[in-house]
Design a protein around this motif. Structure first.
Motif, PDB file in Angstrom:
ATOM      1  N   ARG A 128       0.829  -1.209   0.000  1.00  0.00           N
ATOM      2  CA  ARG A 128       0.000   0.000   0.000  1.00  0.00           C
ATOM      3  C   ARG A 128       0.860   1.255   0.000  1.00  0.00           C
ATOM      4  O   ARG A 128       0.524   2.237  -0.658  1.00  0.00           O
ATOM      5  CB  ARG A 128      -0.971  -0.032   1.182  1.00  0.00           C
ATOM      6  N   PHE A 129       1.974   1.229   0.721  1.00  0.00           N
ATOM      7  CA  PHE A 129       2.900   2.370   0.667  1.00  0.00           C
ATOM      8  C   PHE A 129       3.364   2.593  -0.762  1.00  0.00           C
ATOM      9  O   PHE A 129       3.371   3.720  -1.258  1.00  0.00           O
ATOM     10  CB  PHE A 129       4.113   2.144   1.583  1.00  0.00           C
ATOM     11  N   GLU A 130       3.739   1.520  -1.444  1.00  0.00           N
ATOM     12  CA  GLU A 130       4.238   1.666  -2.808  1.00  0.00           C
ATOM     13  C   GLU A 130       3.156   2.184  -3.754  1.00  0.00           C
ATOM     14  O   GLU A 130       3.434   2.994  -4.636  1.00  0.00           O
ATOM     15  CB  GLU A 130       4.806   0.347  -3.318  1.00  0.00           C
ATOM     16  N   ILE A 131       1.926   1.752  -3.558  1.00  0.00           N
ATOM     17  CA  ILE A 131       0.827   2.249  -4.392  1.00  0.00           C
ATOM     18  C   ILE A 131       0.661   3.751  -4.200  1.00  0.00           C
ATOM     19  O   ILE A 131       0.629   4.518  -5.166  1.00  0.00           O
ATOM     20  CB  ILE A 131      -0.493   1.509  -4.072  1.00  0.00           C
ATOM     21  N   VAL A 132       0.561   4.195  -2.955  1.00  0.00           N
ATOM     22  CA  VAL A 132       0.379   5.628  -2.684  1.00  0.00           C
ATOM     23  C   VAL A 132       1.594   6.410  -3.159  1.00  0.00           C
ATOM     24  O   VAL A 132       1.465   7.482  -3.766  1.00  0.00           O
ATOM     25  CB  VAL A 132       0.099   5.884  -1.186  1.00  0.00           C
ATOM     26  N   TYR A 133       2.776   5.876  -2.940  1.00  0.00           N
ATOM     27  CA  TYR A 133       4.010   6.535  -3.374  1.00  0.00           C
ATOM     28  C   TYR A 133       3.999   6.752  -4.885  1.00  0.00           C
ATOM     29  O   TYR A 133       4.266   7.845  -5.372  1.00  0.00           O
ATOM     30  CB  TYR A 133       5.217   5.696  -2.969  1.00  0.00           C
ATOM     31  N   ARG A 134       3.693   5.714  -5.632  1.00  0.00           N
ATOM     32  CA  ARG A 134       3.697   5.831  -7.094  1.00  0.00           C
ATOM     33  C   ARG A 134       2.616   6.802  -7.571  1.00  0.00           C
ATOM     34  O   ARG A 134       2.847   7.588  -8.483  1.00  0.00           O
ATOM     35  CB  ARG A 134       3.534   4.466  -7.744  1.00  0.00           C
TER      36      ARG A 134
ATOM     37  N   ALA B 159       3.848   9.875  -9.563  1.00  0.00           N
ATOM     38  CA  ALA B 159       3.663   9.715 -11.005  1.00  0.00           C
ATOM     39  C   ALA B 159       2.328  10.273 -11.490  1.00  0.00           C
ATOM     40  O   ALA B 159       2.124  10.421 -12.680  1.00  0.00           O
ATOM     41  CB  ALA B 159       3.773   8.239 -11.389  1.00  0.00           C
ATOM     42  N   GLY B 160       1.420  10.537 -10.584  1.00  0.00           N
ATOM     43  CA  GLY B 160       0.103  11.004 -10.984  1.00  0.00           C
ATOM     44  C   GLY B 160      -0.852   9.844 -11.204  1.00  0.00           C
ATOM     45  O   GLY B 160      -0.589   8.713 -10.795  1.00  0.00           O
ATOM     46  N   ASP B 161      -1.957  10.131 -11.851  1.00  0.00           N
ATOM     47  CA  ASP B 161      -2.984   9.126 -12.085  1.00  0.00           C
ATOM     48  C   ASP B 161      -2.412   7.900 -12.793  1.00  0.00           C
ATOM     49  O   ASP B 161      -1.610   8.036 -13.720  1.00  0.00           O
ATOM     50  CB  ASP B 161      -4.105   9.684 -12.960  1.00  0.00           C
ATOM     51  N   MET B 162      -2.868   6.739 -12.351  1.00  0.00           N
ATOM     52  CA  MET B 162      -2.454   5.492 -12.991  1.00  0.00           C
ATOM     53  C   MET B 162      -3.645   4.551 -13.052  1.00  0.00           C
ATOM     54  O   MET B 162      -4.513   4.575 -12.178  1.00  0.00           O
ATOM     55  CB  MET B 162      -1.313   4.827 -12.215  1.00  0.00           C
ATOM     56  N   THR B 163      -3.663   3.722 -14.073  1.00  0.00           N
ATOM     57  CA  THR B 163      -4.686   2.688 -14.174  1.00  0.00           C
ATOM     58  C   THR B 163      -4.233   1.485 -13.342  1.00  0.00           C
ATOM     59  O   THR B 163      -3.043   1.328 -13.057  1.00  0.00           O
ATOM     60  CB  THR B 163      -4.886   2.234 -15.631  1.00  0.00           C
ATOM     61  N   PRO B 164      -5.173   0.604 -12.997  1.00  0.00           N
ATOM     62  CA  PRO B 164      -4.765  -0.618 -12.306  1.00  0.00           C
ATOM     63  C   PRO B 164      -3.745  -1.423 -13.111  1.00  0.00           C
ATOM     64  O   PRO B 164      -2.809  -1.989 -12.543  1.00  0.00           O
ATOM     65  CB  PRO B 164      -6.075  -1.382 -12.142  1.00  0.00           C
ATOM     66  N   THR B 165      -3.881  -1.450 -14.421  1.00  0.00           N
ATOM     67  CA  THR B 165      -2.932  -2.172 -15.265  1.00  0.00           C
ATOM     68  C   THR B 165      -1.534  -1.586 -15.147  1.00  0.00           C
ATOM     69  O   THR B 165      -0.549  -2.321 -15.011  1.00  0.00           O
ATOM     70  CB  THR B 165      -3.389  -2.154 -16.736  1.00  0.00           C
ATOM     71  N   GLU B 166      -1.430  -0.261 -15.169  1.00  0.00           N
ATOM     72  CA  GLU B 166      -0.123   0.389 -15.032  1.00  0.00           C
ATOM     73  C   GLU B 166       0.504   0.089 -13.670  1.00  0.00           C
ATOM     74  O   GLU B 166       1.696  -0.201 -13.573  1.00  0.00           O
ATOM     75  CB  GLU B 166      -0.258   1.903 -15.222  1.00  0.00           C
ATOM     76  N   LEU B 167      -0.302   0.155 -12.624  1.00  0.00           N
ATOM     77  CA  LEU B 167       0.217  -0.155 -11.284  1.00  0.00           C
ATOM     78  C   LEU B 167       0.576  -1.627 -11.156  1.00  0.00           C
ATOM     79  O   LEU B 167       1.580  -1.978 -10.543  1.00  0.00           O
ATOM     80  CB  LEU B 167      -0.803   0.230 -10.217  1.00  0.00           C
ATOM     81  N   ASN B 168      -0.251  -2.470 -11.739  1.00  0.00           N
ATOM     82  CA  ASN B 168       0.008  -3.907 -11.709  1.00  0.00           C
ATOM     83  C   ASN B 168       1.359  -4.225 -12.339  1.00  0.00           C
ATOM     84  O   ASN B 168       2.140  -5.015 -11.815  1.00  0.00           O
ATOM     85  CB  ASN B 168      -1.118  -4.626 -12.449  1.00  0.00           C
TER      86      ASN B 168
ATOM     87  N   ASP C 228      -3.929  -9.049  -9.930  1.00  0.00           N
ATOM     88  CA  ASP C 228      -5.029  -8.098  -9.996  1.00  0.00           C
ATOM     89  C   ASP C 228      -5.888  -8.106  -8.735  1.00  0.00           C
ATOM     90  O   ASP C 228      -6.236  -7.048  -8.218  1.00  0.00           O
ATOM     91  CB  ASP C 228      -5.882  -8.406 -11.232  1.00  0.00           C
ATOM     92  N   SER C 229      -6.219  -9.275  -8.217  1.00  0.00           N
ATOM     93  CA  SER C 229      -7.094  -9.334  -7.040  1.00  0.00           C
ATOM     94  C   SER C 229      -6.402  -8.752  -5.810  1.00  0.00           C
ATOM     95  O   SER C 229      -7.031  -8.071  -4.994  1.00  0.00           O
ATOM     96  CB  SER C 229      -7.560 -10.763  -6.776  1.00  0.00           C
ATOM     97  N   THR C 230      -5.100  -8.972  -5.670  1.00  0.00           N
ATOM     98  CA  THR C 230      -4.351  -8.412  -4.547  1.00  0.00           C
ATOM     99  C   THR C 230      -4.279  -6.899  -4.672  1.00  0.00           C
ATOM    100  O   THR C 230      -4.438  -6.174  -3.686  1.00  0.00           O
ATOM    101  CB  THR C 230      -2.930  -9.012  -4.484  1.00  0.00           C
ATOM    102  N   LEU C 231      -4.062  -6.415  -5.880  1.00  0.00           N
ATOM    103  CA  LEU C 231      -4.011  -4.982  -6.113  1.00  0.00           C
ATOM    104  C   LEU C 231      -5.329  -4.325  -5.723  1.00  0.00           C
ATOM    105  O   LEU C 231      -5.350  -3.310  -5.017  1.00  0.00           O
ATOM    106  CB  LEU C 231      -3.683  -4.686  -7.580  1.00  0.00           C
ATOM    107  N   HIS C 232      -6.437  -4.907  -6.124  1.00  0.00           N
ATOM    108  CA  HIS C 232      -7.745  -4.332  -5.814  1.00  0.00           C
ATOM    109  C   HIS C 232      -8.052  -4.406  -4.322  1.00  0.00           C
ATOM    110  O   HIS C 232      -8.702  -3.504  -3.771  1.00  0.00           O
ATOM    111  CB  HIS C 232      -8.840  -4.959  -6.668  1.00  0.00           C
ATOM    112  N   TYR C 233      -7.580  -5.431  -3.655  1.00  0.00           N
ATOM    113  CA  TYR C 233      -7.711  -5.520  -2.199  1.00  0.00           C
ATOM    114  C   TYR C 233      -7.032  -4.310  -1.552  1.00  0.00           C
ATOM    115  O   TYR C 233      -7.608  -3.644  -0.691  1.00  0.00           O
ATOM    116  CB  TYR C 233      -7.097  -6.828  -1.692  1.00  0.00           C
ATOM    117  N   HIS C 234      -5.809  -4.017  -1.979  1.00  0.00           N
ATOM    118  CA  HIS C 234      -5.074  -2.885  -1.426  1.00  0.00           C
ATOM    119  C   HIS C 234      -5.699  -1.546  -1.815  1.00  0.00           C
ATOM    120  O   HIS C 234      -5.754  -0.623  -1.005  1.00  0.00           O
ATOM    121  CB  HIS C 234      -3.598  -2.947  -1.827  1.00  0.00           C
ATOM    122  N   PHE C 235      -6.193  -1.430  -3.058  1.00  0.00           N
ATOM    123  CA  PHE C 235      -6.905  -0.223  -3.464  1.00  0.00           C
ATOM    124  C   PHE C 235      -8.082   0.037  -2.525  1.00  0.00           C
ATOM    125  O   PHE C 235      -8.306   1.163  -2.087  1.00  0.00           O
ATOM    126  CB  PHE C 235      -7.457  -0.348  -4.892  1.00  0.00           C
TER     127      PHE C 235
END
Length: 133
Positions: free
Chosen positions: A42-48, A52-61, A68-75
Motif C-alpha cells: 500500500r505504501f508503494e501504491i500511494v508513493y507511485r 507519477a500522478g494518475d495510474m490505471t490498475p494495469t499500469e500499477l500492476n 489483480d485481485s491483490t491490487l484491488h484488495y489494497h486499493f
C-alpha cells in the motif's frame, strides 16, 4: 544535522485532544491512515500515485508486479481510509473505459510528512554520523 522538534504547549493527557475541535478526522481516522500506509504494497501504491500522478490498475500492476485481485484488495483499503481515489473515464476510446487511481491530498501529506520524511532523515543521520569522512 539539525533536528526539528515541535511540542505543543500544555501537552494534553489524551492524544485525541491534540486535534482541533473542528478536525477533518478523528484520531482513530488518522491512525487508520497510518496503519494502511504502513503496509509495503500500500505504501508503494500511494508513493507511485503521489509521484507519477494518475495510474490505471494495469499500469500499477505492471509497476509493482502483483496480481489483480491483490491490487484491488489494497486499493479498497486505501480508498476506505481516504488515501487514494478512483475515477472512471466516461468517454470510450479504442481500449474501452478506464478506471484511474490517484493519491488524495491526505495521501500525499501522509507520505511527505510521514514515511518519506523518516527516510530522508535516515540520509541526514547517515551523513552526520559517517565515520569514513
Amino acid at each position: 544535522m539539525e533536528m526539528k522538534h515541535t511540542r505543543i504547549a500544555d501537552d494534553p493527557d489524551d492524544p485525541a485532544d491534540l486535534l482541533p475541535n473542528e478536525s477533518v478526522l478523528s484520531l482513530d481516522g488518522y491512525l487508520e491512515m497510518q496503519a494502511a500506509v504502513g503496509d509495503r504494497t500500500r505504501f508503494e501504491i500511494v508513493y507511485r500515485l503521489a509521484h507519477a500522478g494518475d495510474m490505471t490498475p494495469t499500469e500499477l500492476n505492471e509497476a509493482i508486479e502483483i496480481d489483480d485481485s491483490t491490487l484491488h484488495y489494497h486499493f479498497n483499503k486505501l480508498r476506505d481510509v481516504g488515501l487514494v481515489e478512483k475515477r472512471v473515464r466516461t468517454e470510450r476510446d479504442s481500449d474501452g473505459l478506464y478506471a484511474y487511481y490517484s493519491a488524495t491530498v491526505l495521501g500525499e501529506v501522509i507520505l511527505e510528512h510521514g514515511v518519506e520524511e523518516l527516510l530522508h532523515r535516515e540520509w541526514d543521520f547517515s551523513e552526520a554520523y559517517d565515520s569514513s569522512t
